[in-house]
Design a protein around this motif. Structure first.
Motif, PDB file in Angstrom:
ATOM      1  N   LEU A  11      -5.410   6.276   0.412  1.00 24.77           N
ATOM      2  CA  LEU A  11      -5.523   6.073   1.698  1.00 24.77           C
ATOM      3  C   LEU A  11      -7.293   6.526   2.258  1.00 24.77           C
ATOM      4  N   THR A  12      -7.061   5.992   3.455  1.00 24.54           N
ATOM      5  CA  THR A  12      -7.991   6.605   4.779  1.00 24.54           C
ATOM      6  C   THR A  12      -8.235   7.772   4.854  1.00 24.54           C
ATOM      7  N   VAL A  13      -9.048   8.290   5.994  1.00 29.97           N
ATOM      8  CA  VAL A  13      -9.125   9.606   6.129  1.00 29.97           C
ATOM      9  C   VAL A  13      -7.874   9.452   7.171  1.00 29.97           C
ATOM     10  N   ASP A  14      -8.354   8.261   7.817  1.00 31.94           N
ATOM     11  CA  ASP A  14      -7.103   7.415   8.640  1.00 31.94           C
ATOM     12  C   ASP A  14      -5.531   7.511   8.582  1.00 31.94           C
ATOM     13  N   GLY A  15      -5.449   7.498   7.021  1.00 28.51           N
ATOM     14  CA  GLY A  15      -4.134   7.087   6.865  1.00 28.51           C
ATOM     15  C   GLY A  15      -4.184   5.610   6.242  1.00 28.51           C
ATOM     16  N   ALA A  16      -5.218   5.230   6.323  1.00 28.15           N
ATOM     17  CA  ALA A  16      -4.721   3.467   6.012  1.00 28.15           C
ATOM     18  C   ALA A  16      -4.179   3.251   4.566  1.00 28.15           C
ATOM     19  N   LEU A  17      -4.464   2.069   4.423  1.00 28.75           N
ATOM     20  CA  LEU A  17      -4.456   1.750   2.575  1.00 28.75           C
ATOM     21  C   LEU A  17      -5.568   1.085   2.618  1.00 28.75           C
ATOM     22  N   VAL A  18      -6.101   1.379   1.289  1.00 23.78           N
ATOM     23  CA  VAL A  18      -6.994   0.530   0.467  1.00 23.78           C
ATOM     24  C   VAL A  18      -6.617  -0.369  -0.537  1.00 23.78           C
ATOM     25  N   VAL A  19      -7.157  -0.896  -0.651  1.00 18.18           N
ATOM     26  CA  VAL A  19      -6.449  -2.170  -1.217  1.00 18.18           C
ATOM     27  C   VAL A  19      -7.798  -2.958  -2.577  1.00 18.18           C
ATOM     28  N   ALA A  20      -7.618  -2.624  -3.702  1.00 17.59           N
ATOM     29  CA  ALA A  20      -8.084  -3.423  -4.991  1.00 17.59           C
ATOM     30  C   ALA A  20      -8.019  -4.497  -4.401  1.00 17.59           C
ATOM     31  N   ARG A  21      -9.223  -5.376  -4.498  1.00 21.38           N
ATOM     32  CA  ARG A  21      -8.195  -7.081  -4.674  1.00 21.38           C
ATOM     33  C   ARG A  21      -8.919  -6.965  -6.594  1.00 21.38           C
ATOM     34  N   ASP A  22      -8.775  -8.567  -7.146  1.00 16.45           N
ATOM     35  CA  ASP A  22      -9.838  -8.312  -7.890  1.00 16.45           C
ATOM     36  C   ASP A  22     -10.562  -8.742  -8.323  1.00 16.45           C
ATOM     37  N   ASP A  23     -11.159  -9.751  -7.527  1.00 17.30           N
ATOM     38  CA  ASP A  23     -12.671 -10.293  -7.732  1.00 17.30           C
ATOM     39  C   ASP A  23     -13.572  -9.039  -6.844  1.00 17.30           C
ATOM     40  N   GLY A  24     -13.031  -7.413  -7.320  1.00  8.22           N
ATOM     41  CA  GLY A  24     -13.888  -6.210  -6.582  1.00  8.22           C
ATOM     42  C   GLY A  24     -13.872  -5.880  -5.505  1.00  8.22           C
ATOM     43  N   SER A  25     -13.775  -6.627  -4.495  1.00  9.92           N
ATOM     44  CA  SER A  25     -13.584  -6.490  -2.935  1.00  9.92           C
ATOM     45  C   SER A  25     -12.494  -5.452  -3.687  1.00  9.92           C
ATOM     46  N   VAL A  26     -13.068  -4.902  -1.959  1.00 10.83           N
ATOM     47  CA  VAL A  26     -11.760  -4.252  -1.252  1.00 10.83           C
ATOM     48  C   VAL A  26     -10.950  -4.379   0.115  1.00 10.83           C
ATOM     49  N   ARG A  27      -9.880  -3.944   1.019  1.00 10.17           N
ATOM     50  CA  ARG A  27      -9.718  -4.300   1.797  1.00 10.17           C
ATOM     51  C   ARG A  27      -8.748  -3.179   2.630  1.00 10.17           C
ATOM     52  N   MET A  28      -9.171  -3.173   3.577  1.00 13.80           N
ATOM     53  CA  MET A  28      -8.200  -1.876   4.014  1.00 13.80           C
ATOM     54  C   MET A  28      -7.382  -2.113   5.179  1.00 13.80           C
ATOM     55  N   VAL A  29      -6.367  -1.552   5.382  1.00 15.94           N
ATOM     56  CA  VAL A  29      -4.668  -2.598   5.515  1.00 15.94           C
ATOM     57  C   VAL A  29      -4.095  -1.119   6.700  1.00 15.94           C
ATOM     58  N   THR A  30      -4.222  -1.397   7.527  1.00 11.38           N
ATOM     59  CA  THR A  30      -4.313  -0.125   8.815  1.00 11.38           C
ATOM     60  C   THR A  30      -2.941  -0.569   9.322  1.00 11.38           C
ATOM     61  N   ALA A  31      -1.930  -1.838   9.332  1.00 12.95           N
ATOM     62  CA  ALA A  31      -0.882  -1.980   9.262  1.00 12.95           C
ATOM     63  C   ALA A  31      -0.245  -3.091   8.550  1.00 12.95           C
ATOM     64  N   GLY A  32       0.867  -3.308   8.334  1.00 17.05           N
ATOM     65  CA  GLY A  32       1.517  -4.649   7.147  1.00 17.05           C
ATOM     66  C   GLY A  32       2.661  -4.173   6.916  1.00 17.05           C
ATOM     67  N   ASP A  33       3.283  -5.305   6.027  1.00 19.20           N
ATOM     68  CA  ASP A  33       4.009  -5.113   4.987  1.00 19.20           C
ATOM     69  C   ASP A  33       3.875  -4.937   3.756  1.00 19.20           C
ATOM     70  N   VAL A  34       3.861  -4.040   3.240  1.00 18.81           N
ATOM     71  CA  VAL A  34       3.658  -3.819   1.172  1.00 18.81           C
ATOM     72  C   VAL A  34       5.337  -4.711   1.147  1.00 18.81           C
ATOM     73  N   HIS A  35       4.860  -5.295  -0.402  1.00 15.34           N
ATOM     74  CA  HIS A  35       5.508  -5.096  -1.003  1.00 15.34           C
ATOM     75  C   HIS A  35       4.897  -5.038  -2.591  1.00 15.34           C
ATOM     76  N   HIS A  36       6.412  -4.390  -3.367  1.00 17.26           N
ATOM     77  CA  HIS A  36       5.722  -4.198  -4.322  1.00 17.26           C
ATOM     78  C   HIS A  36       5.937  -4.748  -5.708  1.00 17.26           C
ATOM     79  N   LEU A  37       4.390  -5.061  -6.701  1.00 17.57           N
ATOM     80  CA  LEU A  37       4.874  -6.692  -7.738  1.00 17.57           C
ATOM     81  C   LEU A  37       5.331  -6.187  -8.919  1.00 17.57           C
ATOM     82  N   ARG A  38       6.554  -6.508  -9.342  1.00 18.72           N
ATOM     83  CA  ARG A  38       7.191  -6.607 -10.422  1.00 18.72           C
ATOM     84  C   ARG A  38       6.109  -6.070 -11.803  1.00 18.72           C
ATOM     85  N   ARG A  39       6.110  -5.488 -12.510  1.00 16.65           N
ATOM     86  CA  ARG A  39       5.667  -5.370 -13.674  1.00 16.65           C
ATOM     87  C   ARG A  39       5.964  -5.888 -14.632  1.00 16.65           C
ATOM     88  N   ALA A  40       4.337  -6.051 -15.191  1.00 16.48           N
ATOM     89  CA  ALA A  40       4.434  -7.231 -16.036  1.00 16.48           C
ATOM     90  C   ALA A  40       5.833  -7.036 -17.542  1.00 16.48           C
TER      91      ALA A  40
END
Length: 292
Positions: free
Chosen positions: A263-292
């Protein structure tokens, strides 16, 4: 299943109201479309009349007929089966720090449930989860037992934070298959007492928000005696962090998939993507994916 008794509001008030407790007022109504909507209306009316409602204030309903969730979703809770409560808070924190308020409310709920012997965890940004025996899309090995929604008071500086906690509902009374209740999850009988739950929740919420305010909204400040910070406590209880997720961004702005990193200092979620980039999410619906 525990008898669906009324909340003993006088018992709650005896523990919660000033001077011994932190709360300025605690009320329980028979029914409300939404406790958030009702408390927002009361607070806004008080602002218009020039006499702001004293905070912190709490309003619970025995029966909620049109509860409000994220993205305008609504649901009904059967009479005396859930704990639906909204609180008016005026935390001494900057606007940037207010994103932590629903997250810290989740910390308070999890504290209450774990103290009652219920192994609750958090789903960013506004759900409380209980473990499940099987996995489902969107929640993985979890089911939702509570939701949280924060809304600003029109024309004022307060924030209303609502919690809807499923207590004694059987499966047929729940709005979606991914939900559960304390009773369905096999919680101890003592954990199904809504009077005790409300009393404990108000105490924990006051403690968490009070500590946050004392630290000037800094969730990373060490706890008493050098203990964990509030941010550390949230992370330790958050099932989202470290999980593979798919985030549907607010307003139909797209989808982000990757690992929920931190999480960032203001509570946003940081998502690390497979291509090595990151995306900060301030609002959205999170879906937990099934484990392999």
């Amino acid at each position: 299943m525990s008898e669906r008794a009324l909340i003993d509001v006088e018992k709650v008030r005896a523990a919660a109201l000033r001077p011994a407790g932190a709360w300025a007022s605690v009320d329980v109504v028979d029914a409300a479309p939404s406790t958030n909507t009702l408390l927002l209306e009361i607070a806004a009316q008080a602002e218009r009349e020039g006499e702001p409602l004293a905070a912190p204030a709490a309003l619970a309903a025995e029966h909620q007929t049109a509860g409000i969730g994220r993205a305008g979703r609504t649901w009904e809770t059967p009479p005396r089966a859930a704990l639906t409560v909204s609180t008016l808070l005026r935390p001494a924190a900057s606007a940037d720090a207010l994103g932590w308020l629903p997250l810290l409310t989740g910390v308070a709920v999890v504290r209450v449930l774990r103290a009652a012997g219920v192994p609750a965890s958090l789903k960013w940004p506004n759900d409380v989860l209980l473990p499940a025996a099987d996995e489902v899309d969107g929640f993985g090995p979890w089911r939702k037992v509570a939701g949280i929604l924060a809304q600003g008071v029109p024309g004022g500086d307060g924030v209303v934070v609502g919690v809807g906690l499923n207590v004694t509902q059987p499966a047929v009374e729940l709005p979606v298959p991914t939900a559960t209740s304390l009773a369905l999850a096999g919680a101890p009988e003592s954990a199904l007492d809504r009077t005790a739950l409300l009393t404990a929740y108000l105490a924990e919420l006051a403690a968490v928000v009070g500590r946050w305010a004392a630290d000037d909204g800094d969730v990373h400040a060490p706890g008493p005696g050098g203990g964990p910070s509030l941010a550390d406590e949230y992370a330790d209880r958050c099932a989202t962090l470290g999980a593979s997720v798919r985030v549907e961004l607010a307003g139909g702005a797209g989808v982000v998939e990757g690992r929920a990193a931190h999480l960032t200092v203001d509570g946003a979620l940081v998502v690390a993507r497979d291509d090595g980039s990151v995306r900060m999410v301030t609002a959205g619906d999170v879906h937990h994916l099934r484990r392999a």
